[in-house]
Design a protein around this motif. Structure first.
Motif, PDB file in Angstrom:
ATOM      1  N   LYS A 210       0.813  -1.310   0.044  1.00 35.00           N
ATOM      2  CA  LYS A 210       0.030   0.095  -0.020  1.00 35.00           C
ATOM      3  C   LYS A 210       0.768   1.362   0.090  1.00 35.00           C
ATOM      4  O   LYS A 210       1.972   1.100   0.504  1.00 35.00           O
ATOM      5  CB  LYS A 210      -1.015   0.107   1.388  1.00 35.00           C
ATOM      6  CG  LYS A 210      -0.362  -0.034   2.433  1.00 35.00           C
ATOM      7  CD  LYS A 210      -1.488  -0.311   3.495  1.00 35.00           C
ATOM      8  CE  LYS A 210      -1.000  -0.313   5.036  1.00 35.00           C
ATOM      9  NZ  LYS A 210      -1.932  -0.394   5.933  1.00 35.00           N
ATOM     10  N   SER A 211       0.299   2.280  -0.449  1.00 41.30           N
ATOM     11  CA  SER A 211       1.152   3.539  -0.543  1.00 41.30           C
ATOM     12  C   SER A 211       0.326   4.759  -0.270  1.00 41.30           C
ATOM     13  O   SER A 211      -0.773   4.939  -0.753  1.00 41.30           O
ATOM     14  CB  SER A 211       1.718   3.677  -2.048  1.00 41.30           C
ATOM     15  OG  SER A 211       2.577   4.974  -2.172  1.00 41.30           O
ATOM     16  N   VAL A 212       0.818   5.556   0.470  1.00 43.23           N
ATOM     17  CA  VAL A 212       0.010   7.003   1.005  1.00 43.23           C
ATOM     18  C   VAL A 212       0.892   7.970   0.884  1.00 43.23           C
ATOM     19  O   VAL A 212       1.994   8.093   1.328  1.00 43.23           O
ATOM     20  CB  VAL A 212      -0.559   6.749   2.303  1.00 43.23           C
ATOM     21  CG1 VAL A 212      -1.492   8.142   2.709  1.00 43.23           C
ATOM     22  CG2 VAL A 212      -1.381   5.527   2.427  1.00 43.23           C
ATOM     23  N   LYS A 213       0.483   9.312   0.014  1.00 41.86           N
ATOM     24  CA  LYS A 213       1.490  10.368   0.062  1.00 41.86           C
ATOM     25  C   LYS A 213       2.874  10.035  -0.097  1.00 41.86           C
ATOM     26  O   LYS A 213       3.666  10.662   0.512  1.00 41.86           O
ATOM     27  CB  LYS A 213       1.227  10.979   1.558  1.00 41.86           C
ATOM     28  CG  LYS A 213      -0.252  11.649   1.656  1.00 41.86           C
ATOM     29  CD  LYS A 213      -0.197  12.446   3.074  1.00 41.86           C
ATOM     30  CE  LYS A 213      -1.580  12.676   3.243  1.00 41.86           C
ATOM     31  NZ  LYS A 213      -2.086  13.039   4.749  1.00 41.86           N
TER      32      LYS A 213
ATOM     33  N   PHE B 145       4.083   5.823  -5.836  1.00 44.76           N
ATOM     34  CA  PHE B 145       2.557   5.792  -5.661  1.00 44.76           C
ATOM     35  C   PHE B 145       1.948   4.069  -6.312  1.00 44.76           C
ATOM     36  O   PHE B 145       1.061   3.749  -5.986  1.00 44.76           O
ATOM     37  CB  PHE B 145       1.751   6.783  -6.060  1.00 44.76           C
ATOM     38  CG  PHE B 145       1.905   6.957  -7.496  1.00 44.76           C
ATOM     39  CD1 PHE B 145       1.176   6.708  -8.588  1.00 44.76           C
ATOM     40  CD2 PHE B 145       2.950   8.117  -7.959  1.00 44.76           C
ATOM     41  CE1 PHE B 145       1.476   6.838 -10.058  1.00 44.76           C
ATOM     42  CE2 PHE B 145       3.060   8.618  -9.210  1.00 44.76           C
ATOM     43  CZ  PHE B 145       2.237   7.861 -10.123  1.00 44.76           C
ATOM     44  N   SER B 146       2.597   3.723  -7.247  1.00 39.94           N
ATOM     45  CA  SER B 146       2.243   2.602  -7.889  1.00 39.94           C
ATOM     46  C   SER B 146       2.456   1.086  -6.980  1.00 39.94           C
ATOM     47  O   SER B 146       3.822   0.807  -6.906  1.00 39.94           O
ATOM     48  CB  SER B 146       2.854   2.199  -9.382  1.00 39.94           C
ATOM     49  OG  SER B 146       2.592   0.913  -9.779  1.00 39.94           O
ATOM     50  N   VAL B 147       1.439   0.524  -6.446  1.00 38.60           N
ATOM     51  CA  VAL B 147       1.296  -0.484  -5.421  1.00 38.60           C
ATOM     52  C   VAL B 147       2.034  -1.679  -6.176  1.00 38.60           C
ATOM     53  O   VAL B 147       2.807  -2.449  -5.831  1.00 38.60           O
ATOM     54  CB  VAL B 147       0.377  -0.640  -4.612  1.00 38.60           C
ATOM     55  CG1 VAL B 147       0.148  -1.787  -3.975  1.00 38.60           C
ATOM     56  CG2 VAL B 147      -0.012   0.621  -3.896  1.00 38.60           C
ATOM     57  N   PRO B 148       1.420  -2.104  -7.319  1.00 41.02           N
ATOM     58  CA  PRO B 148       1.940  -3.284  -7.966  1.00 41.02           C
ATOM     59  C   PRO B 148       3.422  -3.321  -8.413  1.00 41.02           C
ATOM     60  O   PRO B 148       4.056  -4.451  -8.236  1.00 41.02           O
ATOM     61  CB  PRO B 148       1.246  -3.307  -9.302  1.00 41.02           C
ATOM     62  CG  PRO B 148       0.084  -2.574  -8.980  1.00 41.02           C
ATOM     63  CD  PRO B 148       0.148  -1.500  -8.033  1.00 41.02           C
ATOM     64  N   ASP B 149       4.021  -1.878  -8.616  1.00 43.54           N
ATOM     65  CA  ASP B 149       5.478  -2.015  -9.017  1.00 43.54           C
ATOM     66  C   ASP B 149       6.135  -2.176  -7.713  1.00 43.54           C
ATOM     67  O   ASP B 149       7.196  -2.825  -7.743  1.00 43.54           O
ATOM     68  CB  ASP B 149       5.650  -0.546  -9.644  1.00 43.54           C
ATOM     69  CG  ASP B 149       5.396  -0.394 -10.934  1.00 43.54           C
ATOM     70  OD1 ASP B 149       4.934  -1.506 -11.630  1.00 43.54           O
ATOM     71  OD2 ASP B 149       5.044   0.662 -11.631  1.00 43.54           O
ATOM     72  N   CYS B 150       5.707  -1.328  -6.688  1.00 48.73           N
ATOM     73  CA  CYS B 150       6.443  -1.502  -5.293  1.00 48.73           C
ATOM     74  C   CYS B 150       6.696  -3.118  -4.848  1.00 48.73           C
ATOM     75  O   CYS B 150       7.344  -3.459  -4.447  1.00 48.73           O
ATOM     76  CB  CYS B 150       5.573  -0.641  -4.261  1.00 48.73           C
ATOM     77  SG  CYS B 150       5.949   1.102  -4.396  1.00 48.73           S
ATOM     78  N   GLN B 151       5.182  -3.652  -4.968  1.00 47.97           N
ATOM     79  CA  GLN B 151       5.239  -5.139  -4.551  1.00 47.97           C
ATOM     80  C   GLN B 151       6.138  -6.098  -5.476  1.00 47.97           C
ATOM     81  O   GLN B 151       7.102  -6.855  -4.882  1.00 47.97           O
ATOM     82  CB  GLN B 151       3.718  -5.763  -4.822  1.00 47.97           C
ATOM     83  CG  GLN B 151       2.824  -5.382  -3.851  1.00 47.97           C
ATOM     84  CD  GLN B 151       1.444  -5.580  -4.307  1.00 47.97           C
ATOM     85  OE1 GLN B 151       0.496  -4.815  -4.402  1.00 47.97           O
ATOM     86  NE2 GLN B 151       1.376  -6.828  -4.247  1.00 47.97           N
TER      87      GLN B 151
END
Length: 380
Positions: free
Chosen positions: A97-100, A104-110
Motif C-alpha cells: 500500500k502507498s499513501v502520500k 505510488f504504484s503499489v503493484p510496482d512496489c510489490q
C-alpha cells in the motif's frame, strides 16, 4: 534473532486498550494511529497472538527506510538479512500500500520488493536460481507512508478476531475484537451480572465470558508463525501452557444474551458451545421492552440496530425509547450502547455520562455510557 520489533495493529479508537493489554503482558510499548509497537522475543510473538483480545494482527517490523525511487526501494530491501526469516522453500507473497509517497504504484512496489528478496536469497543460498515456494507461508507487506517504506511480516495468519468459535453468524455480526474492546470500556467485573439484550450470534456475551474466566482468546486456533522453522515448537507449547494455567475455569459468571429472533438464540448457543462455554453463558429469546431484573449493579452492553436505512428509522426510534423506559427502572445498573444513530440520547430519554467514538467496521459509531452507582465495597 533474539529480539524483534513487533507491531500489534488495531482498529482506530481502541489503540489505548490494545496498549494496556500489551503492557499487561509485560512489554513496554509506544502507541501510534492504528498500531502499537513493542520489542520482544519469539515468546512475545506467541503470547501476543494468544492473549491480545482487541488487536487485529501481530506483525514483525522487518525494516523501515526512506525510499523515493525504485532503486532505493530495491537496494534497501536487498540489504535486509532475508535468510534469517525465509527458508529456501518459503512461500512469500508481497502485499502493498502507498499513501502520500512518490512511489505510488503499489503493484510496482510489490514487484520490486519481491525481486530484491529473490536476489538476496539467490546470493545467500548460492546454487538456487529459482525458488519453488512450496514450503511454509510468510505473508509480507510493504507499506509506503510519506516516502518511508515499512516492511512487515504477518505472524497471525487469519486476523485475530477469528477466534475459532463462530460456527455461524447473523446478518450484521460485530467483530470479536471490537466486542472485547467494548467490554474493556465498561466497569464490569466477573462477580457482577452482565446482559446483552441484542446478542445476535452471541459475540459480546461470549467475549465477556472469556474475559471473566481469563481464557486467552487465541487458545482455540492456529497461527501462521507456528509453521515457521525458526519459531521453536517449545515456545508455542510454553505459551499455550501458560494460557491454560492462567485460565480461571471455576470462576462463576452471571452472563446472559437475549434477542428478539429465536434463530439467533440457537446460533448464539451453538457458538458458545464451540467456545467451550456451553452452560456458562445463557441465551433467551426476548424483546428489549420486556427487560427486567431484581439483581443489582449489573452491566448492560449492546450493539442494537442503527436504523441506517431510512425505512427502518421509525422502528428503531421506537425500540430505543422502549429500551430507555425499560432500563430506567434499573437504578443501580450501568448501560452501554453502541450506535451510529445521532439522536440516540433524545430518543432514549437520558443524557449519557460519557460518549466514546468507535468504528464498527467502516461505520462511525458512538458508545453511549450511562454509569450507574459504584457497588458497595465487599466486607470480608
Amino acid at each position: 534473532m533474539s529480539n524483534f520489533q513487533i507491531i500489534a495493529t488495531s482498529a482506530m479508537g481502541i489503540e489505548a486498550i490494545v496498549a494496556k493489554e500489551v503492557r499487561a503482558l509485560g512489554y513496554e510499548c509506544k502507541v501510534e494511529n492504528g498500531r502499537i509497537e513493542f520489542t520482544g522475543d519469539s515468546a512475545a510473538i506467541a503470547r501476543a497472538n494468544l492473549w491480545l483480545r482487541c488487536a487485529d494482527r501481530i506483525k514483525i517490523k522487518v525494516a523501515a527506510f526512506k525510499a523515493e525511487t525504485f532503486d532505493e526501494l530495491f537496494e534497501q530491501t536487498k540489504a535486509i538479512h532475508w535468510e534469517d526469516y525465509l527458508p529456501v522453500d518459503a512461500e512469500f507473497p508481497v502485499q502493498g500500500k502507498s499513501v502520500k509517497s512518490k512511489l505510488f504504484s503499489v503493484p510496482d512496489c510489490q514487484a520490486i520488493v519481491k525481486k530484491a528478496i529473490v536476489e538476496r536469497m539467490k546470493s545467500h543460498y548460492k546454487q538456487v536460481n529459482w525458488f519453488t515456494e512450496n514450503g511454509p507461508l510468510f505473508k509480507l507487506e510493504v507499506a509506503l507512508l510519506k516516502d518511508v517504506a515499512t516492511i512487515t511480516l504477518d505472524t497471525s495468519g487469519a486476523a485475530l478476531h477469528k477466534r475459532g468459535y463462530r460456527a455461524a453468524q447473523g446478518p450484521a455480526p460485530i467483530k470479536e475484537t471490537l466486542a472485547a474492546a467494548m467490554i474493556r470500556l465498561t466497569n464490569w467485573h466477573p462477580d457482577r451480572p452482565f446482559r446483552d439484550p441484542f446478542c445476535g450470534s452471541g459475540t459480546i456475551p461470549i467475549e465477556a465470558a472469556l474475559i471473566g474466566q481469563n481464557i486467552a482468546p487465541g487458545f482455540n486456533r492456529d497461527f501462521i508463525s507456528e509453521t515457521w522453522p525458526w519459531m521453536d515448537k517449545e515456545v508455542w507449547r510454553a505459551a499455550r501452557e501458560e494460557a491454560e494455567d492462567l485460565a480461571r475455569y471455576d470462576q462463576p459468571l452471571n452472563i446472559m444474551g437475549s434477542d428478539i429472533d429465536h434463530k439467533m438464540i440457537e446460533i448464539a448457543s451453538q457458538n458458545a458451545n464451540e467456545a467451550g462455554l456451553g452452560g456458562i453463558v445463557r441465551f433467551k429469546q426476548m424483546q428489549v421492552a420486556d427487560f427486567t431484573s431484581k439483581e443489582e449493579y449489573g452491566v448492560i452492553l449492546g450493539n442494537p440496530p442503527y436504523g441506517e436505512r431510512l425505512g427502518d428509522r421509525a422502528e428503531v426510534e421506537n425500540m430505543y425509547s422502549e429500551m430507555g423506559r425499560a432500563f430506567s427502572k434499573l437504578e443501580t445498573w450501568s448501560v452501554y450502547m453502541l450506535t451510529s444513530y445521532e439522536n440516540f440520547e433524545q430518543v432514549y430519554g437520558k443524557k449519557a455520562t460519557k460518549k466514546r467514538k468507535l468504528f464498527n467496521g467502516s461505520i462511525r459509531t458512538d458508545l453511549y455510557q450511562f454509569w450507574g452507582p459504584r457497588p458497595p465495597r465487599k466486607t470480608e
